[in-house]
Design a protein around this motif. Structure first.
Motif, PDB file in Angstrom:
ATOM      1  N   GLN A 155      17.455-114.726  -0.412  1.00  0.00           N
ATOM      2  CA  GLN A 155      16.847-113.657  -0.071  1.00  0.00           C
ATOM      3  C   GLN A 155      17.809-112.572   0.484  1.00  0.00           C
ATOM      4  OE1 GLN A 155      13.584-113.454  -0.932  1.00  0.00           O
ATOM      5  NE2 GLN A 155      13.655-115.699  -2.030  1.00  0.00           N
ATOM      6  N   VAL A 156      18.337-111.589  -0.172  1.00  0.00           N
ATOM      7  CA  VAL A 156      19.428-110.688   0.384  1.00  0.00           C
ATOM      8  C   VAL A 156      18.541-109.317   0.138  1.00  0.00           C
ATOM      9  CG1 VAL A 156      21.698-109.885   0.146  1.00  0.00           C
ATOM     10  CG2 VAL A 156      21.098-112.304  -0.627  1.00  0.00           C
ATOM     11  N   PRO A 157      18.803-108.907   1.377  1.00  0.00           N
ATOM     12  CA  PRO A 157      18.116-107.422   1.546  1.00  0.00           C
ATOM     13  C   PRO A 157      18.905-106.326   0.609  1.00  0.00           C
ATOM     14  CG  PRO A 157      18.834-108.003   3.821  1.00  0.00           C
ATOM     15  CD  PRO A 157      19.539-109.084   2.771  1.00  0.00           C
ATOM     16  N   LEU A 158      18.047-105.568   0.111  1.00  0.00           N
ATOM     17  CA  LEU A 158      18.544-104.617  -0.970  1.00  0.00           C
ATOM     18  C   LEU A 158      19.719-103.713  -0.558  1.00  0.00           C
ATOM     19  CD1 LEU A 158      15.151-103.303  -2.784  1.00  0.00           C
ATOM     20  CD2 LEU A 158      16.613-105.287  -3.490  1.00  0.00           C
ATOM     21  N   SER A 159      19.647-103.418   1.099  1.00  0.00           N
ATOM     22  CA  SER A 159      20.959-102.281   1.196  1.00  0.00           C
ATOM     23  C   SER A 159      22.296-103.109   1.165  1.00  0.00           C
ATOM     24  CB  SER A 159      20.561-101.841   2.787  1.00  0.00           C
ATOM     25  OG  SER A 159      20.193-103.226   3.384  1.00  0.00           O
ATOM     26  N   THR A 160      21.913-104.387   1.758  1.00  0.00           N
ATOM     27  CA  THR A 160      23.185-105.353   1.345  1.00  0.00           C
ATOM     28  C   THR A 160      23.779-105.586   0.248  1.00  0.00           C
ATOM     29  OG1 THR A 160      22.709-106.588   3.460  1.00  0.00           O
ATOM     30  CG2 THR A 160      24.049-107.569   2.149  1.00  0.00           C
ATOM     31  N   VAL A 161      22.935-105.740  -0.852  1.00  0.00           N
ATOM     32  CA  VAL A 161      23.186-105.669  -2.238  1.00  0.00           C
ATOM     33  C   VAL A 161      23.858-104.383  -2.762  1.00  0.00           C
ATOM     34  CG1 VAL A 161      22.439-106.199  -4.537  1.00  0.00           C
ATOM     35  CG2 VAL A 161      21.504-107.403  -2.651  1.00  0.00           C
ATOM     36  N   PHE A 162      23.115-103.152  -2.369  1.00  0.00           N
ATOM     37  CA  PHE A 162      23.766-101.858  -2.866  1.00  0.00           C
ATOM     38  C   PHE A 162      25.317-101.947  -2.236  1.00  0.00           C
ATOM     39  CE2 PHE A 162      24.177 -97.483  -2.398  1.00  0.00           C
ATOM     40  CZ  PHE A 162      23.967 -97.026  -3.744  1.00  0.00           C
ATOM     41  N   VAL A 163      25.323-102.010  -0.906  1.00  0.00           N
ATOM     42  CA  VAL A 163      26.710-101.736  -0.255  1.00  0.00           C
ATOM     43  C   VAL A 163      27.570-102.645  -0.796  1.00  0.00           C
ATOM     44  CG1 VAL A 163      28.007-101.868   1.950  1.00  0.00           C
ATOM     45  CG2 VAL A 163      25.552-100.710   1.944  1.00  0.00           C
TER      46      VAL A 163
END
Length: 344
Positions: A260-268
């Protein structure tokens, strides 16, 4: 490029022939980096078992989500070309243009030309759709500009995120510096050439792959087309859509692994890995992309084995799976004469 003699430069009107010397060994440096990364994981027994368990238990539903996201990326890229053709009152199918997008991806991964070579290849496909030489050249060059502008915007947002979290370490700053050079030189060179159409490259410059084709294409672009605010803004939005959908694909892969990884973390993480791919001299950024992606995800708390599994699955969707059909289309599509007996 191996050897001292420059390969013949393909033009928009010539059949596509990928030089054998370029095809051989392009993947070796990146493969070594990727093997080293895999060896690091597999040499640690506990992480090796966890890695294999994650792959075995990947949830298929998220793979379908990833596939849908990837279809969206091809439609976004082809949407830029459709927009230009529509402006020129040329009717064409978005799905037909998406096929060109697949071929562009394959060529850009095989031959490192900063995205220019594949875009110029697309020019021949647009000519087959009825576009004039100037319109097709403008469409492919607009794509190059939108690619770097959108990537710069995505990187800028990522850097702000990292700065807020005090995660701007030295290697990221060096990576940003290299990316900044590439992202400035190529678009500025294209825009400069549109204002100096009479300029001819020197003998040394003629040895740069695709440069002659690029200058020929620029000379055919209608004045002001590349700086049209409406076209440029919509094109950048569509290209940003590609990055968002690719990052969403990575997020889907991590969800498939149970992370469960935050979308902001994935995008960066995705954008930093994208920078590494852009500045890499290895076609497709093979190895360098994976290392940067795993490193960033782990920096944000994702276990190394999960980050590696997710990244490898992402690359399977974005690079390896499209590469085979893309290369097949490249070898056959442009060998046939264009309708009406014209070359393209």
């Amino acid at each position: 490029m191996e050897g001292t003699r420059a390969e013949p430069i393909p033009t928009l009107d010539e059949p596509l022939v990928l030089p054998a010397r370029r095809r051989r060994g392009w993947w070796i440096p990146g493969a070594l980096v990727l093997i080293a990364l895999l060896a690091f994981i597999l040499s640690r027994h506990t992480e090796e078992q966890h890695f294999l368990e994650l792959v075995r238990q990947a949830r298929p539903a998220w793979l379908l989500v990833a596939a849908a996201c990837q279809v969206g990326t091809y439609l976004c890229v082809s949407g830029i070309w459709w927009m230009v053709l529509h402006r020129a009152r040329i009717k064409t199918s978005l799905w037909a243009l998406a096929r060109l997008s697949l071929m562009k991806l394959a060529l850009d991964q095989v031959i490192p030309t900063g995205g220019v070579g594949g875009s110029l290849l697309v020019g021949r496909g647009l000519r087959r759709q009825g576009a004039s030489p100037g319109t097709s050249a403008g469409a492919v060059l607009l794509t190059v500009l939108c690619f770097y502008l959108a990537q710069a915007l995505g990187v800028g947002v990522s850097l702000f995120f990292l700065w807020r979290r005090a995660e701007l370490n030295d290697w990221i700053q060096w990576l940003v510096t290299g990316f900044g050079v590439v992202a400035l030189i190529i678009p500025m060179a294209i825009l400069w050439a549109t204002r100096h159409r009479e300029w001819k490259p020197g003998r040394f410059a003629r040895r740069i792959p695709a440069l002659g084709t690029l200058l020929k294409a620029i000379a055919e672009v209608p004045p002001g087309m590349l700086l049209n605010p409406g076209l440029l803004a919509r094109g950048v939005v569509l290209q940003l859509g590609v990055y968002v959908l690719d990052a969403a694909t990575l997020g889907a892969m991590l969800r498939a692994m149970g992370q469960q990884v935050p979308l902001s973390t994935v995008f960066v993480s995705f954008m930093v890995a994208s920078m590494a791919e852009t500045v890499s001299i290895i076609p497709g950024g093979v190895g360098t992309y994976e290392a940067a992606s795993v490193g960033m995800l782990n920096l944000f708390g994702v276990p190394v084995e999960a980050a590696l599994a997710g990244t490898l699955l992402l690359r399977g969707f974005t690079l390896w799976l499209p590469l085979l059909p893309g290369l097949y289309l490249l070898r056959h599509a442009f060998r046939r004469p264009a309708p009406g007996g014209q070359a393209g």
